[in-house]
Design a protein around this motif. Structure first.
Motif, PDB file in Angstrom:
ATOM      1  N   ARG A   6      14.735  86.251  20.889  1.00 17.65           N
ATOM      2  CA  ARG A   6      15.489  87.031  19.907  1.00 17.65           C
ATOM      3  C   ARG A   6      14.875  88.422  19.813  1.00 17.65           C
ATOM      4  O   ARG A   6      13.657  88.575  19.914  1.00 17.65           O
ATOM      5  CB  ARG A   6      15.435  86.361  18.540  1.00 17.65           C
ATOM      6  CG  ARG A   6      16.199  85.063  18.515  1.00 17.65           C
ATOM      7  CD  ARG A   6      16.192  84.451  17.139  1.00 17.65           C
ATOM      8  NE  ARG A   6      16.969  83.221  17.180  1.00 17.65           N
ATOM      9  CZ  ARG A   6      16.627  82.120  16.537  1.00 17.65           C
ATOM     10  NH1 ARG A   6      15.542  82.087  15.793  1.00 17.65           N
ATOM     11  NH2 ARG A   6      17.384  81.046  16.625  1.00 17.65           N
ATOM     12  N   GLU A  67      20.275  87.438  20.604  1.00 20.54           N
ATOM     13  CA  GLU A  67      19.631  86.352  21.333  1.00 20.54           C
ATOM     14  C   GLU A  67      19.953  86.490  22.813  1.00 20.54           C
ATOM     15  O   GLU A  67      21.084  86.799  23.174  1.00 20.54           O
ATOM     16  CB  GLU A  67      20.147  84.996  20.872  1.00 20.54           C
ATOM     17  CG  GLU A  67      19.795  84.650  19.452  1.00 20.54           C
ATOM     18  CD  GLU A  67      20.274  83.265  19.086  1.00 20.54           C
ATOM     19  OE1 GLU A  67      19.425  82.451  18.682  1.00 20.54           O
ATOM     20  OE2 GLU A  67      21.492  83.003  19.210  1.00 20.54           O
ATOM     21  N   LYS A  89      23.344  87.345  16.917  1.00 20.12           N
ATOM     22  CA  LYS A  89      23.086  86.174  16.071  1.00 20.12           C
ATOM     23  C   LYS A  89      23.787  86.292  14.716  1.00 20.12           C
ATOM     24  O   LYS A  89      24.239  85.296  14.157  1.00 20.12           O
ATOM     25  CB  LYS A  89      21.571  86.013  15.883  1.00 20.12           C
ATOM     26  CG  LYS A  89      21.163  84.810  15.087  1.00 20.12           C
ATOM     27  CD  LYS A  89      21.309  83.546  15.878  1.00 20.12           C
ATOM     28  CE  LYS A  89      20.722  82.369  15.126  1.00 20.12           C
ATOM     29  NZ  LYS A  89      21.120  81.105  15.673  1.00 20.12           N
TER      30      LYS A  89
END
Length: 130
Positions: A6, A67, A89
């Protein structure tokens, strides 16, 4: 697809439009697939040879979290072919999909070298073998 990383979109990651700079995203992708390939093939000198078409379908803004997902498409004799998807995300929108990224293992002279791998291995499995 397994999402390995991430990234938080910060002001230094933005283009003049106030959205995620494409070059920064490609840098993140290239670094992630390199790390993935090096860990899978156990050869530190593994480099990017090819990326298929890149089509940005949406973006991200400052403060968004993206991500990066990676899948193995196939193992070659000296290469590993990966697929990559990046999604936002927070908005749940796909940002980019790259169908084919070819990473090649090199010897000390920069020539392709066979890696001997044929399937995905996990670090925990390698540790259990020792």
């Amino acid at each position: 697809m397994k999402f390995h990383t991430r990234k938080w979109v910060k002001p230094e990651d933005l283009n003049p439009n106030g959205t995620l700079f494409g070059g920064r995203l490609l840098q993140w992708i290239d670094e992630e697939v390199a790390l993935y390939a090096i860990i899978q093939l156990e050869i530190p000198r593994t480099v990017t040879k090819f990326m298929s078409e890149i089509d940005f379908v949406s973006s991200a803004r400052q403060g968004d979290i993206i991500e990066i997902g990676i899948d193995v498409v196939k193992f070659g004799r000296t290469s590993i072919t990966l697929g990559c998807k990046v999604r936002n995300k927070l908005t749940r929108k796909d940002i980019i999909t790259i169908d084919k990224i070819i990473m090649v293992s090199l010897d000390d002279e920069g020539n392709p070298v066979p890696h001997g791998k044929t399937k995905i291995e996990y670090v925990k499995d390698r540790l259990e073998k020792k």
